[in-house]
Each structure stands twice: as C-alpha cells, then as structure tokens.
Design a protein around this motif. Structure first.
Motif, PDB file in Angstrom:
ATOM      1  N   LYS A 263       0.840  -1.215   0.000  1.00  0.00           N
ATOM      2  CA  LYS A 263       0.000   0.000   0.000  1.00  0.00           C
ATOM      3  C   LYS A 263       0.866   1.253   0.000  1.00  0.00           C
ATOM      4  N   LYS A 264       1.883   1.259   0.835  1.00  0.00           N
ATOM      5  CA  LYS A 264       2.784   2.405   0.937  1.00  0.00           C
ATOM      6  C   LYS A 264       3.506   2.632  -0.392  1.00  0.00           C
ATOM      7  N   GLU A 265       4.012   1.564  -1.005  1.00  0.00           N
ATOM      8  CA  GLU A 265       4.743   1.677  -2.269  1.00  0.00           C
ATOM      9  C   GLU A 265       3.829   2.152  -3.406  1.00  0.00           C
ATOM     10  N   VAL A 266       2.602   1.653  -3.447  1.00  0.00           N
ATOM     11  CA  VAL A 266       1.660   2.082  -4.490  1.00  0.00           C
ATOM     12  C   VAL A 266       1.360   3.571  -4.335  1.00  0.00           C
ATOM     13  N   LYS A 267       1.085   4.003  -3.119  1.00  0.00           N
ATOM     14  CA  LYS A 267       0.740   5.412  -2.885  1.00  0.00           C
ATOM     15  C   LYS A 267       1.870   6.361  -3.253  1.00  0.00           C
ATOM     16  N   LYS A 268       3.123   5.936  -3.064  1.00  0.00           N
ATOM     17  CA  LYS A 268       4.235   6.842  -3.365  1.00  0.00           C
ATOM     18  C   LYS A 268       4.834   6.608  -4.760  1.00  0.00           C
ATOM     19  N   PHE A 269       4.237   5.704  -5.540  1.00  0.00           N
ATOM     20  CA  PHE A 269       4.742   5.386  -6.877  1.00  0.00           C
ATOM     21  C   PHE A 269       4.631   6.613  -7.786  1.00  0.00           C
TER      22      PHE A 269
ATOM     23  N   GLU B  39       3.213  10.111 -17.807  1.00  0.00           N
ATOM     24  CA  GLU B  39       3.127   9.860 -16.364  1.00  0.00           C
ATOM     25  C   GLU B  39       2.496   8.499 -16.121  1.00  0.00           C
ATOM     26  N   ALA B  40       2.874   7.919 -14.984  1.00  0.00           N
ATOM     27  CA  ALA B  40       2.376   6.594 -14.624  1.00  0.00           C
ATOM     28  C   ALA B  40       1.258   6.699 -13.601  1.00  0.00           C
ATOM     29  N   ARG B  41       0.277   5.830 -13.788  1.00  0.00           N
ATOM     30  CA  ARG B  41      -0.835   5.682 -12.846  1.00  0.00           C
ATOM     31  C   ARG B  41      -0.858   4.211 -12.455  1.00  0.00           C
ATOM     32  N   ILE B  42      -1.100   3.948 -11.189  1.00  0.00           N
ATOM     33  CA  ILE B  42      -1.081   2.560 -10.732  1.00  0.00           C
ATOM     34  C   ILE B  42      -2.185   2.339  -9.705  1.00  0.00           C
ATOM     35  N   ALA B  43      -2.838   1.177  -9.831  1.00  0.00           N
ATOM     36  CA  ALA B  43      -3.894   0.796  -8.889  1.00  0.00           C
ATOM     37  C   ALA B  43      -3.699  -0.665  -8.515  1.00  0.00           C
ATOM     38  N   ALA B  44      -3.743  -0.955  -7.220  1.00  0.00           N
ATOM     39  CA  ALA B  44      -3.652  -2.324  -6.714  1.00  0.00           C
ATOM     40  C   ALA B  44      -5.001  -2.691  -6.106  1.00  0.00           C
ATOM     41  N   ILE B  45      -5.500  -3.876  -6.458  1.00  0.00           N
ATOM     42  CA  ILE B  45      -6.844  -4.274  -6.040  1.00  0.00           C
ATOM     43  C   ILE B  45      -6.801  -5.675  -5.442  1.00  0.00           C
ATOM     44  N   SER B  46      -7.336  -5.816  -4.237  1.00  0.00           N
ATOM     45  CA  SER B  46      -7.412  -7.104  -3.563  1.00  0.00           C
ATOM     46  C   SER B  46      -8.800  -7.707  -3.779  1.00  0.00           C
ATOM     47  N   MET B  47      -8.841  -8.916  -4.304  1.00  0.00           N
ATOM     48  CA  MET B  47     -10.119  -9.609  -4.487  1.00  0.00           C
ATOM     49  C   MET B  47     -10.673 -10.065  -3.140  1.00  0.00           C
ATOM     50  N   LYS B  48      -9.779 -10.395  -2.211  1.00  0.00           N
ATOM     51  CA  LYS B  48     -10.187 -10.921  -0.904  1.00  0.00           C
ATOM     52  C   LYS B  48     -10.892  -9.854  -0.069  1.00  0.00           C
TER      53      LYS B  48
ATOM     54  N   ASN C 272      -2.048   5.347  -6.669  1.00  0.00           N
ATOM     55  CA  ASN C 272      -1.173   6.495  -6.457  1.00  0.00           C
ATOM     56  C   ASN C 272      -2.001   7.754  -6.746  1.00  0.00           C
ATOM     57  N   SER C 273      -1.430   8.923  -6.510  1.00  0.00           N
ATOM     58  CA  SER C 273      -2.208  10.159  -6.635  1.00  0.00           C
ATOM     59  C   SER C 273      -2.679  10.405  -8.067  1.00  0.00           C
TER      60      SER C 273
END
Length: 190
Positions: A122-128, A143-152, A159-160
């Motif tokens: 979570k920390k790494e995604v937010k500061k990516f 620019e890069a945009r990144i989203a991490a999603i948990s199915m569980k 990121n911003s």
C-alpha cells in the motif's frame, strides 16, 4: 468473493467502449493478461484544414497484471518495465522525443491479487511516481498511474495520479455484488 479473472473480464468489458483491447499482450520478455490502448487527436484550424492553429495527441496505455500475492518486487518490476520498455517503445517509439503534437501519454497499471494488500505494498503504491517531460514539456509529458486491487478484501489502493480511477474500479465490485442478490427476496442467490 470475486475471482481475478471475473473482475478482469468485467473491467475489460467497460474499457472496450473507448480502448482497443489485446489479451495476452507481449512486450519484450513480459506477457500481460491484457493491454488496453487509447488515442485521441484534436485540432483547431481557421476556415480550412490547411490553416491549422494547433493539434494535440493524447494516449493511454493500460497494462493489467494478475498475481496471487503482490509484493514490493512486483512494483519494482513495473517501474523497471516502464523505464526500460514501455516509455521508450510506446511513448517515444524508439526516438529521442515523442512525435510532434504529442501532449500526454498515461502509462497505467492495474494490479489484481487474490490476497490482501500488505502495508508495504500500500505504501509503495501510494508513493509510486513516474513523470517525464520532453523538451521542457513542449513535446508533452508521460506519467504513470497505478492501482492495486485485492479480491479478498475488495480494497483498492492507487497512487495520486490514478485516484480518478477509483470509482470505475469500485463499481466493478459493486455491480458484481448486486448480481448475487435476488431483487425479489433480498437473499443471496445460489
């Protein structure tokens, strides 16, 4: 619980309205379950097209990754692939700068996992961050945009630059949840 495959299928269905979709997309030595590409061209001219005042090209490249567990190493590989392959090949097309009239290119990653998102992830995604200007931004930027999603846990972390994606990503969970509830009785359908 929604599976990564079901989530990805529903998400790609939503993307296909505006994007060209390729499944099992290979770029150098990496194969992605799916890749979505968008291009927009706008121009302004006076009376005739030959008297063009300005023109702009905007692009978005969306890469989908499915993993059992996300780790900091996955995010490091994403960053490396952006800088070593995606930005030079898809944004600059092998040149020193992007094409004339390039305004912006978004490089988006959607990371789907069965497991929970660790605090480190979570920390790494937010500061990516990845933001690169060309010729003092006269040739635009990427620019890069990144989203991490948990199915569980159905948790979504971005990121911003990707915060505007949250509504779409959450809507996939919301719509899937409503499909499982019978409208007449309010009970879960089997």
């Amino acid at each position: 619980m929604l599976s990564k495959g079901e989530y990805l299928k529903d998400l790609l269905y939503r993307y296909q309205v505006n994007f060209d979709i390729s499944e099992n997309y290979k770029l150098e030595n990496v194969t992605y379950p799916a890749y979505a590409y968008f291009h927009s061209f706008s121009e302004k001219y006076v009376l005739r097209k030959e008297a063009q005042l300005w023109a702009v090209n905007a692009f978005e490249h969306v890469f989908f990754i499915t993993e059992d567990e996300l780790s900091k190493a996955t995010l490091d590989l994403v960053r490396e692939h952006i800088t070593e392959s995606i930005e030079p090949q898809l944004v600059r097309k092998g040149g020193k700068y992007p094409q004339k009239d390039h305004m912006c290119s978004y490089i988006t990653f959607v990371l789907l996992t069965d497991g929970e998102l660790s605090d480190e992830v979570k920390k790494e995604v937010k500061k990516f961050r990845f933001d690169k200007g060309y010729m003092f931004n006269f040739r635009g930027h990427s620019e890069a945009r990144i989203a991490a999603i948990s199915m569980k846990t159905e948790e979504i972390v971005t990121n911003s630059n990707a915060r505007d994606m949250r509504k779409l990503l959450q809507d996939v969970f919301d719509k899937q949840g409503r499909k499982e509830i019978s409208p007449s009785s309010g009970e879960i359908a089997c």
